[in-house]
Design an enzyme around this catalytic site. Structure first.
Site, PDB file in Angstrom:
ATOM      1  N   THR A  93       0.872  -1.179   0.000  1.00 55.11           N
ATOM      2  CA  THR A  93       0.000   0.000   0.000  1.00 55.11           C
ATOM      3  C   THR A  93       0.904   1.222   0.000  1.00 55.11           C
ATOM      4  O   THR A  93       1.651   1.440   0.970  1.00 55.11           O
ATOM      5  CB  THR A  93      -0.893   0.036   1.255  1.00 55.11           C
ATOM      6  OG1 THR A  93      -1.649  -1.167   1.318  1.00 55.11           O
ATOM      7  CG2 THR A  93      -1.834   1.228   1.219  1.00 55.11           C
ATOM      8  N   LYS A 168      -7.714   1.597  -3.083  1.00 57.90           N
ATOM      9  CA  LYS A 168      -7.376   1.079  -1.744  1.00 57.90           C
ATOM     10  C   LYS A 168      -7.507   2.179  -0.677  1.00 57.90           C
ATOM     11  O   LYS A 168      -8.124   1.975   0.372  1.00 57.90           O
ATOM     12  CB  LYS A 168      -5.948   0.521  -1.782  1.00 57.90           C
ATOM     13  CG  LYS A 168      -5.287   0.285  -0.454  1.00 57.90           C
ATOM     14  CD  LYS A 168      -5.716  -0.989   0.201  1.00 57.90           C
ATOM     15  CE  LYS A 168      -5.106  -1.114   1.584  1.00 57.90           C
ATOM     16  NZ  LYS A 168      -5.593  -2.242   2.330  1.00 57.90           N
ATOM     17  N   LYS A 243      -1.600   5.042   8.651  1.00 52.01           N
ATOM     18  CA  LYS A 243      -0.825   5.158   7.403  1.00 52.01           C
ATOM     19  C   LYS A 243      -1.769   5.385   6.206  1.00 52.01           C
ATOM     20  O   LYS A 243      -1.551   6.290   5.398  1.00 52.01           O
ATOM     21  CB  LYS A 243      -0.018   3.861   7.197  1.00 52.01           C
ATOM     22  CG  LYS A 243       0.679   3.782   5.851  1.00 52.01           C
ATOM     23  CD  LYS A 243       1.246   2.393   5.556  1.00 52.01           C
ATOM     24  CE  LYS A 243       1.688   2.290   4.098  1.00 52.01           C
ATOM     25  NZ  LYS A 243       2.149   0.977   3.703  1.00 52.01           N
TER      26      LYS A 243
HETATM   27  P1  NAD Z   1       6.038  -6.008   7.061  1.00 51.98           P
HETATM   28  O1  NAD Z   1       6.760  -4.872   7.669  1.00 51.98           O
HETATM   29  O2  NAD Z   1       5.683  -7.214   7.897  1.00 51.98           O
HETATM   30  O3  NAD Z   1       6.842  -6.566   5.772  1.00 51.98           O
HETATM   31  C1  NAD Z   1       7.586  -5.748   4.913  1.00 51.98           C
HETATM   32  C2  NAD Z   1       8.837  -6.551   4.531  1.00 51.98           C
HETATM   33  O4  NAD Z   1       9.599  -5.810   3.565  1.00 51.98           O
HETATM   34  C3  NAD Z   1       9.779  -6.796   5.724  1.00 51.98           C
HETATM   35  O5  NAD Z   1       9.990  -8.197   5.865  1.00 51.98           O
HETATM   36  C4  NAD Z   1      11.053  -6.055   5.348  1.00 51.98           C
HETATM   37  O6  NAD Z   1      12.238  -6.681   5.807  1.00 51.98           O
HETATM   38  C5  NAD Z   1      10.964  -6.075   3.837  1.00 51.98           C
HETATM   39  N1  NAD Z   1      11.793  -5.052   3.194  1.00 51.98           N
HETATM   40  C6  NAD Z   1      11.861  -3.730   3.459  1.00 51.98           C
HETATM   41  N2  NAD Z   1      12.756  -3.131   2.634  1.00 51.98           N
HETATM   42  C7  NAD Z   1      13.255  -4.112   1.837  1.00 51.98           C
HETATM   43  C8  NAD Z   1      14.206  -4.139   0.804  1.00 51.98           C
HETATM   44  N3  NAD Z   1      14.862  -3.034   0.417  1.00 51.98           N
HETATM   45  N4  NAD Z   1      14.485  -5.322   0.190  1.00 51.98           N
HETATM   46  C9  NAD Z   1      13.848  -6.459   0.580  1.00 51.98           C
HETATM   47  N5  NAD Z   1      12.930  -6.498   1.569  1.00 51.98           N
HETATM   48  C10 NAD Z   1      12.638  -5.341   2.187  1.00 51.98           C
HETATM   49  O7  NAD Z   1       4.697  -5.375   6.427  1.00 51.98           O
HETATM   50  P2  NAD Z   1       3.360  -6.161   5.990  1.00 51.98           P
HETATM   51  O8  NAD Z   1       2.394  -6.172   7.111  1.00 51.98           O
HETATM   52  O9  NAD Z   1       3.744  -7.428   5.315  1.00 51.98           O
HETATM   53  O10 NAD Z   1       2.775  -5.124   4.918  1.00 51.98           O
HETATM   54  C11 NAD Z   1       3.328  -5.002   3.625  1.00 51.98           C
HETATM   55  C12 NAD Z   1       2.490  -3.996   2.852  1.00 51.98           C
HETATM   56  O11 NAD Z   1       1.137  -4.456   2.782  1.00 51.98           O
HETATM   57  C13 NAD Z   1       2.459  -2.594   3.469  1.00 51.98           C
HETATM   58  O12 NAD Z   1       2.514  -1.648   2.445  1.00 51.98           O
HETATM   59  C14 NAD Z   1       1.113  -2.574   4.203  1.00 51.98           C
HETATM   60  O13 NAD Z   1       0.588  -1.265   4.325  1.00 51.98           O
HETATM   61  C15 NAD Z   1       0.268  -3.434   3.293  1.00 51.98           C
HETATM   62  N6  NAD Z   1      -0.863  -4.110   3.953  1.00 51.98           N
HETATM   63  C16 NAD Z   1      -0.692  -4.732   5.151  1.00 51.98           C
HETATM   64  C17 NAD Z   1      -1.796  -5.355   5.753  1.00 51.98           C
HETATM   65  C18 NAD Z   1      -1.642  -6.071   7.089  1.00 51.98           C
HETATM   66  O14 NAD Z   1      -2.661  -6.423   7.686  1.00 51.98           O
HETATM   67  N7  NAD Z   1      -0.422  -6.306   7.572  1.00 51.98           N
HETATM   68  C19 NAD Z   1      -3.043  -5.342   5.129  1.00 51.98           C
HETATM   69  C20 NAD Z   1      -3.173  -4.723   3.880  1.00 51.98           C
HETATM   70  C21 NAD Z   1      -2.070  -4.109   3.297  1.00 51.98           C
END
Ligand code: NAD
Length: 297
Positions: A93, A168, A243
């Site tokens: 997102t 979204k 966010k």
């Molecule tokens: P998270 O923080 O658990 O996962 C993000 C991952 O990206 C981490 O494992 C991190 O190490 C990795 N990362 C960051 N920079 C990197 C790089 N340069 N190279 C490789 N890996 C890298 O977050 P999440 O909960 O999995 O959410 C991911 C996305 O989905 C976000 O944008 C969030 O807003 C969206 N989202 C999350 C949810 C939820 O319920 N968690 C629901 C809908 C949407």
């Protein structure tokens, strides 16, 4: 079956990559965090040493990263290493402007691209029941849809570059506002001497009916599966709601749209987050509204 590179194996990306393996694809994965890489390996993916190595030779690349700056940084690194004519999907997102910049980068490098943020949370990621909201041209969407169907159950093409992100954040702006509205109503009936169940029985079958009431009810009791019955454990964390509301506010500003309740909802969730509640489920806002002295007109 395709060779798919998956970058970003966090709470969402980890189980999504695992579902691609389950569907029979060859998945090459990368994350900065070792524990996430190890989990992906245990789930059947092979692990690359860098993100750029992961995408070499892949027909499809999926990124699932925290925010726009991470997506632009990772895409700048990997898109030039991709095969011409391959497809890249970003399911993070992020802000609409960064999404459009990412699409432009892909086009410049001869790569098809789709922004495909999700709703459905970690439960949807694990169960492959996510909803994907997609932006991109017809050709890119047609290539992305079968892969997204391995991770979700509803795939909607919302329009051109950035349209998925726009859909979204508008959806989540409705959600943030409606959760505050439902929470205010419960806090009010408490003081007026009615039971939660009485309000629920009326509003859930009347014009106040909405998802925040009937699926994610912010008080314990009426909907036994809602996080209110589990001490507001997420679910969807308040910090992520903040966010998304801030992304909606920024998008509205960029096109001079008036979203007074969206702005107000962002400031209420900001106060909740500042008070140390960002890790709680976003429906915990009811406890805050009950006890806070938010200014009124
Ligand atoms: P998270 O923080 O658990 O996962 C993000 C991952 O990206 C981490 O494992 C991190 O190490 C990795 N990362 C960051 N920079 C990197 C790089 N340069 N190279 C490789 N890996 C890298 O977050 P999440 O909960 O999995 O959410 C991911 C996305 O989905 C976000 O944008 C969030 O807003 C969206 N989202 C999350 C949810 C939820 O319920 N968690 C629901 C809908 C949407």
């Amino acid at each position: 079956m395709a060779t798919i590179a998956f970058i970003g194996l966090g709470n969402m990306g980890g189980p999504m990559a695992a579902n691609l393996v389950k569907a029979g694809h060859k998945v090459v994965a990368f994350d900065l965090v070792e524990a996430s890489r190890n989990q992906a390996k245990a789930d059947g993916a092979s692990i690359a040493e860098t993100a750029a190595r992961a995408v070499m030779g892949a027909e499809i690349v999926v990124t699932m990263l925290p925010a726009g700056k991470h997506v632009l940084s990772v895409w700048s690194d990997i898109v030039p290493a991709m095969t011409k004519g391959a497809l890249i999907i970003d399911s993070s997102t992020i802000d609409v402007e960064s999404a459009r910049q990412a699409h432009a980068l892909a086009a410049k490098n001869g790569v098809l691209s789709v922004d495909a943020p999700v709703s459905g949370g970690t439960g949807g990621a694990k169960g492959a029941t996510l909803t994907f909201m997609c932006g991109g041209d017809e050709k890119a969407f047609a290539a992305a849809k079968p892969v997204l169907e391995n991770m979700g159950k509803k795939i909607v093409h919302c329009g051109g570059a950035g349209a998925g992100q726009a859909a979204k954040i508008c959806n989540n702006m409705i959600l943030g506002i409606s959760m505050i509205a439902v929470s205010e109503a419960f806090a009010l009936v408490e003081k007026l001497g009615l039971s939660h169940q009485a309000l629920f029985d009326v509003a859930s079958t009347s014009s106040g009916q909405c998802w925040s009431l009937t699926t994610y009810c912010p008080v314990p009791g009426p909907v036994p599966t809602s996080p209110a019955n589990n001490d507001y454990k997420p679910g969807f964390a308040a910090s992520l709601m903040l966010k998304d509301l801030l992304l909606a506010k920024a998008a509205a500003r960029s096109v001079h749209a008036s979203v007074p309740l969206g702005v107000r909802a962002a400031s209420i969730y900001k106060s909740y987050d500042d008070a140390g509640n960002g890790g709680k489920g976003f429906s915990g806002i009811v406890e805050f509204l009950r006890h806070s002295t938010i200014e009124e007109d």
